[in-house]
Design a protein around this motif. Structure first.
Motif, PDB file in Angstrom:
ATOM      1  N   THR A 151      -6.243   8.548   2.360  1.00 10.01           N
ATOM      2  CA  THR A 151      -5.923   7.426   3.245  1.00 10.01           C
ATOM      3  C   THR A 151      -7.078   6.445   3.477  1.00 10.01           C
ATOM      4  OG1 THR A 151      -6.249   8.926   5.092  1.00 10.01           O
ATOM      5  CG2 THR A 151      -3.993   8.455   4.465  1.00 10.01           C
ATOM      6  N   PRO A 152      -8.357   6.861   3.427  1.00  7.56           N
ATOM      7  CA  PRO A 152      -9.399   5.842   3.601  1.00  7.56           C
ATOM      8  C   PRO A 152      -9.355   4.760   2.523  1.00  7.56           C
ATOM      9  CG  PRO A 152     -10.365   8.010   3.738  1.00  7.56           C
ATOM     10  CD  PRO A 152      -8.955   8.204   3.335  1.00  7.56           C
ATOM     11  N   LEU A 153      -8.693   5.061   1.397  1.00  6.24           N
ATOM     12  CA  LEU A 153      -8.623   4.061   0.326  1.00  6.24           C
ATOM     13  C   LEU A 153      -7.783   2.856   0.738  1.00  6.24           C
ATOM     14  CD1 LEU A 153      -8.215   6.299  -2.833  1.00  6.24           C
ATOM     15  CD2 LEU A 153     -10.275   5.381  -1.839  1.00  6.24           C
ATOM     16  N   LEU A 154      -7.037   2.993   1.829  1.00  4.53           N
ATOM     17  CA  LEU A 154      -6.299   1.845   2.375  1.00  4.53           C
ATOM     18  C   LEU A 154      -7.224   0.655   2.557  1.00  4.53           C
ATOM     19  CD1 LEU A 154      -4.080   3.037   5.332  1.00  4.53           C
ATOM     20  CD2 LEU A 154      -3.358   1.814   3.322  1.00  4.53           C
ATOM     21  N   PHE A 155      -8.453   0.972   2.917  1.00  2.00           N
ATOM     22  CA  PHE A 155      -9.473  -0.042   3.131  1.00  2.00           C
ATOM     23  C   PHE A 155      -9.626  -0.942   1.903  1.00  2.00           C
ATOM     24  CE2 PHE A 155     -14.103  -0.759   2.422  1.00  2.00           C
ATOM     25  CZ  PHE A 155     -14.274  -1.770   3.352  1.00  2.00           C
ATOM     26  N   ALA A 205       0.836  -1.208   0.000  1.00  2.00           N
ATOM     27  CA  ALA A 205       0.000   0.000   0.000  1.00  2.00           C
ATOM     28  C   ALA A 205       0.867   1.253   0.000  1.00  2.00           C
ATOM     29  CB  ALA A 205      -0.926  -0.004   1.210  1.00  2.00           C
ATOM     30  N   VAL A 206       1.905   1.245   0.834  1.00  2.00           N
ATOM     31  CA  VAL A 206       2.793   2.412   0.896  1.00  2.00           C
ATOM     32  C   VAL A 206       3.422   2.665  -0.462  1.00  2.00           C
ATOM     33  CG1 VAL A 206       4.984   3.240   1.804  1.00  2.00           C
ATOM     34  CG2 VAL A 206       3.305   2.269   3.345  1.00  2.00           C
ATOM     35  N   PHE A 207       3.919   1.593  -1.085  1.00  2.11           N
ATOM     36  CA  PHE A 207       4.573   1.745  -2.384  1.00  2.11           C
ATOM     37  C   PHE A 207       3.595   2.307  -3.418  1.00  2.11           C
ATOM     38  CE2 PHE A 207       6.215   0.271  -6.451  1.00  2.11           C
ATOM     39  CZ  PHE A 207       7.518   0.729  -6.365  1.00  2.11           C
ATOM     40  N   THR A 208       2.376   1.772  -3.420  1.00  2.40           N
ATOM     41  CA  THR A 208       1.380   2.238  -4.387  1.00  2.40           C
ATOM     42  C   THR A 208       1.056   3.708  -4.170  1.00  2.40           C
ATOM     43  OG1 THR A 208       0.444   0.038  -4.280  1.00  2.40           O
ATOM     44  CG2 THR A 208      -0.865   1.719  -5.360  1.00  2.40           C
ATOM     45  N   PHE A 209       0.824   4.068  -2.917  1.00  2.00           N
ATOM     46  CA  PHE A 209       0.533   5.474  -2.604  1.00  2.00           C
ATOM     47  C   PHE A 209       1.687   6.360  -3.058  1.00  2.00           C
ATOM     48  CE2 PHE A 209      -3.104   6.691   0.070  1.00  2.00           C
ATOM     49  CZ  PHE A 209      -3.751   5.488   0.157  1.00  2.00           C
ATOM     50  N   ALA A 210       2.914   5.930  -2.732  1.00  2.54           N
ATOM     51  CA  ALA A 210       4.073   6.752  -3.061  1.00  2.54           C
ATOM     52  C   ALA A 210       4.201   6.920  -4.572  1.00  2.54           C
ATOM     53  CB  ALA A 210       5.340   6.136  -2.485  1.00  2.54           C
ATOM     54  N   LEU A 211       3.914   5.845  -5.300  1.00  2.00           N
ATOM     55  CA  LEU A 211       4.029   5.895  -6.758  1.00  2.00           C
ATOM     56  C   LEU A 211       3.014   6.869  -7.351  1.00  2.00           C
ATOM     57  CD1 LEU A 211       5.840   4.246  -8.674  1.00  2.00           C
ATOM     58  CD2 LEU A 211       3.808   2.950  -9.243  1.00  2.00           C
ATOM     59  N   VAL A 212       1.763   6.764  -6.905  1.00  2.00           N
ATOM     60  CA  VAL A 212       0.708   7.629  -7.452  1.00  2.00           C
ATOM     61  C   VAL A 212       0.961   9.079  -7.070  1.00  2.00           C
ATOM     62  CG1 VAL A 212      -1.729   8.179  -7.336  1.00  2.00           C
ATOM     63  CG2 VAL A 212      -1.008   5.810  -7.542  1.00  2.00           C
ATOM     64  N   PHE A 213       1.227   9.315  -5.775  1.00  2.00           N
ATOM     65  CA  PHE A 213       1.396  10.698  -5.357  1.00  2.00           C
ATOM     66  C   PHE A 213       2.736  11.249  -5.800  1.00  2.00           C
ATOM     67  CE2 PHE A 213      -2.253   9.503  -3.000  1.00  2.00           C
ATOM     68  CZ  PHE A 213      -3.007  10.642  -3.085  1.00  2.00           C
ATOM     69  N   GLY A 214       3.713  10.357  -6.040  1.00  2.00           N
ATOM     70  CA  GLY A 214       4.985  10.801  -6.584  1.00  2.00           C
ATOM     71  C   GLY A 214       4.800  11.459  -7.940  1.00  2.00           C
ATOM     72  N   ALA A 215       3.881  10.941  -8.747  1.00  2.00           N
ATOM     73  CA  ALA A 215       3.647  11.519 -10.069  1.00  2.00           C
ATOM     74  C   ALA A 215       3.114  12.936  -9.937  1.00  2.00           C
ATOM     75  CB  ALA A 215       2.663  10.664 -10.850  1.00  2.00           C
ATOM     76  N   PHE A 216       2.210  13.142  -8.970  1.00  2.00           N
ATOM     77  CA  PHE A 216       1.685  14.495  -8.766  1.00  2.00           C
ATOM     78  C   PHE A 216       2.778  15.407  -8.220  1.00  2.00           C
ATOM     79  CE2 PHE A 216      -2.088  12.007  -9.053  1.00  2.00           C
ATOM     80  CZ  PHE A 216      -3.000  12.844  -9.648  1.00  2.00           C
ATOM     81  N   ALA A 217       3.593  14.864  -7.300  1.00  2.73           N
ATOM     82  CA  ALA A 217       4.674  15.665  -6.729  1.00  2.73           C
ATOM     83  C   ALA A 217       5.690  16.021  -7.812  1.00  2.73           C
ATOM     84  CB  ALA A 217       5.348  14.908  -5.595  1.00  2.73           C
ATOM     85  N   ALA A 218       5.935  15.076  -8.734  1.00  2.00           N
ATOM     86  CA  ALA A 218       6.880  15.339  -9.821  1.00  2.00           C
ATOM     87  C   ALA A 218       6.415  16.537 -10.632  1.00  2.00           C
ATOM     88  CB  ALA A 218       7.007  14.112 -10.714  1.00  2.00           C
ATOM     89  N   ASN A 219       5.109  16.580 -10.884  1.00  2.00           N
ATOM     90  CA  ASN A 219       4.548  17.683 -11.652  1.00  2.00           C
ATOM     91  C   ASN A 219       4.763  19.012 -10.929  1.00  2.00           C
ATOM     92  OD1 ASN A 219       3.062  18.672 -13.840  1.00  2.00           O
ATOM     93  ND2 ASN A 219       1.262  18.817 -12.538  1.00  2.00           N
ATOM     94  N   VAL A 220       4.506  18.998  -9.623  1.00  2.00           N
ATOM     95  CA  VAL A 220       4.663  20.224  -8.837  1.00  2.00           C
ATOM     96  C   VAL A 220       6.127  20.664  -8.820  1.00  2.00           C
ATOM     97  CG1 VAL A 220       4.539  21.163  -6.515  1.00  2.00           C
ATOM     98  CG2 VAL A 220       2.668  19.772  -7.377  1.00  2.00           C
ATOM     99  N   LEU A 221       7.036  19.708  -8.558  1.00  2.00           N
ATOM    100  CA  LEU A 221       8.455  20.062  -8.434  1.00  2.00           C
ATOM    101  C   LEU A 221       9.028  20.510  -9.774  1.00  2.00           C
ATOM    102  CD1 LEU A 221       9.781  17.321  -6.000  1.00  2.00           C
ATOM    103  CD2 LEU A 221       9.199  19.686  -5.522  1.00  2.00           C
ATOM    104  N   TYR A 222       8.558  19.879 -10.850  1.00  2.00           N
ATOM    105  CA  TYR A 222       9.015  20.277 -12.189  1.00  2.00           C
ATOM    106  C   TYR A 222       8.678  21.743 -12.434  1.00  2.00           C
ATOM    107  CZ  TYR A 222       9.536  20.082 -17.273  1.00  2.00           C
ATOM    108  OH  TYR A 222       9.922  20.312 -18.554  1.00  2.00           O
TER     109      TYR A 222
END
Lengths: 302, 268
Positions: free
Chosen positions: A213-217, A144-161
């Motif tokens: 985070t509720p999507l953890l469910f 779950a952590v890896f999946t969250f990090a991957l998805v939100f990493g893409a959004f963060a990449a956009n912001v940081l770019y």
């Protein structure tokens, strides 16, 4: 929990509630709030790292690397996040098992996909079939952590770019004038200076991450949503000492309040961080701080 | 079974028309594409209903939020905070269990426990809150000159709002509102995972995709199909909102028009 909890059916409302809210399963419920906070604490830096890598790759002069970075951000952002969550948890699980299978059972000759089944050799099951329950839970949590990090990493990449491109060109030129190499200018000027430009986007992202985070469910982790559903469902006297009707509404109301509180706290904290990072920056906020002038400087000097 | 036959049987299955039994045994690619497409009808339904109704509430909320009178402003602020500050997933759960208790009070509330109405109501409130925040921001950046011009023309009160403030607010907020629309459609995939029952397995696109992924234990076919459908849906939304954007900007010289770029930044 309390000594007077021996026979709950004899208790008044208040002591009854005190006993009810401290049963073993309720302790699990409270611990699951810790699970959510732990997920946030691990995922946020991981997502930031993924985002940083994605943004740096997108800026790269090496074409395949920049295509990889841009492809990563645009594919993940184009699809509903929940589809990604559902997909990735199974795909990762199968991918890991397949790799372990290749490593541990080189002479396995049956096909992996047999119709509707995915079969790897028994040694490649992840986690191993005889592992303790805690390992299964930890494995699910890690996926779950890896999946969250991957998805939100893409959004963060956009912001940081975007933030990297917003750093005033003149600052980079100054770095060049001082004889810094590209790499030095990147690490010493661009990276320290970009945060104030990234902060609005990252704050937004933090709010979204919190609300995801509720999507953890859905990923099979026993989180607060899972326990709220379990505990709130109506209970008959046959199975519990604390029979009650359908209270799921109240449990979810409690979760709602929890999230609203988290939002409020985050808003205040991020507001403070913004003021702090704006200090001395060539932005509207930094300029406003500079104009406020003397008393602030006296404070900073102390 | 040929693919044309599959289309005939399953294209409208999510509405309860056609074959009721889901495919058994070996599941073909055609069946997956058709059934997931059939589920997409629900996503479009939820998205459109919430977007169209939410638009009006959002406008009202934005105006209320910008009002000087506290008894108008405060409720609007609280409404927006409530729906923007909590996860949509929790809102769905809370609403569903709330509707269940209401149902016991009076059978009048019965339809609210179905996804078709109950989830649409939640999405309506949710998107209204997010859009209100966008419109509120746009409302605050309506140029002063426009308002002075309205005064000069002798417009005041509602006439000034309808003919000057509102169109400008929409024009300024439209690119962000397009994003909101895209994410609203993405958010509709949560409905059938949040307590609202999919009666007789009539679910949305993601519901069928996860059904296939569970049945075949192969996520690499159904989820990419969902992704493809949603990318097409997103392109359609951008095209549709682009038409409105051009209409809102038609009085401006060509180079002053705000260009519509897709900047998906927020999900819930």
């Amino acid at each position: 929990m309390f000594p007077f909890c021996e026979d709950p059916s004899q208790l008044d409302t208040l002591p009854w509630l005190a006993c009810y809210l401290t049963t073993g399963v309720h302790m699990n419920f409270y611990v699951s709030f810790g699970t959510v906070l732990l997920l946030l604490a691990i995922t946020a830096p991981c997502a930031l790292a993924f985002g940083f890598a994605g943004a740096a790759a997108s800026r790269s002069r090496i074409l395949p690397l920049s295509l990889l970075g841009k492809g990563y951000t645009s594919i993940v952002r184009g699809v509903p996040d929940i589809a990604f969550f559902l997909f990735f948890v199974i795909a990762l699980d199968q991918g890991i098992e397949y790799l372990v299978h290749l490593a541990r059972c080189p002479d396995w000759d049956e096909p992996i996909r047999q119709g509707a089944n995915f079969l790897v050799c028994p040694e490649a099951k992840m986690p191993p079939g005889n592992a303790a329950q805690a390992w299964h839970e930890a494995y699910n949590f890690a996926l779950a952590v890896f999946t969250f990090a991957l998805v939100f990493g893409a959004f963060a990449a956009n912001v940081l770019y975007g933030a990297m491109r917003a750093v005033p060109r003149a600052q980079m030129e100054t770095a060049e004038a001082y004889g810094m190499t590209d790499r030095q200018a990147f690490w010493r000027i661009l990276v320290p200076q970009m945060w104030i430009y990234a902060l609005p986007g990252l704050s937004n992202l933090w709010m979204i991450l919190m609300k995801a985070t509720p999507l953890l469910f859905l990923l099979g982790v026993e989180d607060i949503v899972y326990w709220a559903r379990e505990l709130g469902a109506s209970k008959t006297p046959r199975f519990t000492d604390y029979p009650h009707g359908d209270w799921r509404f109240f449990y979810f109301l409690f979760l709602l309040v929890f999230y609203l509180g988290m939002t409020k706290i985050s808003e205040v904290a991020l507001g403070r961080l913004t003021r702090r990072l704006s200090h001395g920056q060539a932005t509207l906020g930094g300029e406003a701080q500079r104009r406020e002038g003397g008393d602030m400087q006296a404070g900073a000097g102390a | 079974m040929s693919c044309a036959q599959t289309v005939q049987d399953y294209a409208l299955r999510s509405l309860g028309i056609g074959e009721r039994l889901l495919p058994r045994g070996e599941i073909t690619l055609c069946e997956q594409v058709v059934l997931i497409g059939s589920g997409l009808i629900w996503n479009v339904y939820f998205g459109l209903v919430a977007l169209v109704t939410g638009f009006f509430l959002a406008t009202a909320l934005a105006v209320a939020k910008a009002d000087a009178r506290a008894w108008l402003r405060k409720p609007a602020e609280w409404f927006v905070f409530l729906f923007r500050g909590s996860p949509l997933f929790i809102q769905f759960f809370l609403a569903y269990f709330g509707f269940l208790s209401l149902k016991q009070v009076s059978p009048v509330f019965d339809p609210l426990t179905s996804a078709a109405l109950g989830a649409a109501v939640v999405l309506f409130f949710n998107t209204a809150a997010y859009s209100a925040e966008i419109f509120h921001g746009a409302l605050r950046s309506v140029p002063r000159g426009d308002l002075e011009a309205a005064d000069a023309y002798g417009l005041s009160g509602f006439a000034r709002f309808r003919r000057v403030v509102w169109p400008t607010m929409l024009r300024l907020g439209w690119p962000a509102y397009t994003n909101e629309a895209i994410f609203l459609f993405h958010a509709t995939t949560l409905v059938f995972f949040s307590g609202f029952p999919a009666r007789q397995q009539r679910g949305d696109a993601l519901y069928y995709a996860s059904y296939f992924a569970d049945r075949t234990f192969n996520p690499f076919v159904p989820y990419p199909i969902v992704a493809l459908y949603f990318i097409l849906l997103t392109l359609a939304i951008i095209a549709g909102m682009g038409v409105v954007n051009r209409h809102l900007n038609r009085h401006l010289p060509k180079d002053a028009r705000a260009t519509m770029r897709r900047r998906p930044q927020f999900i819930r």
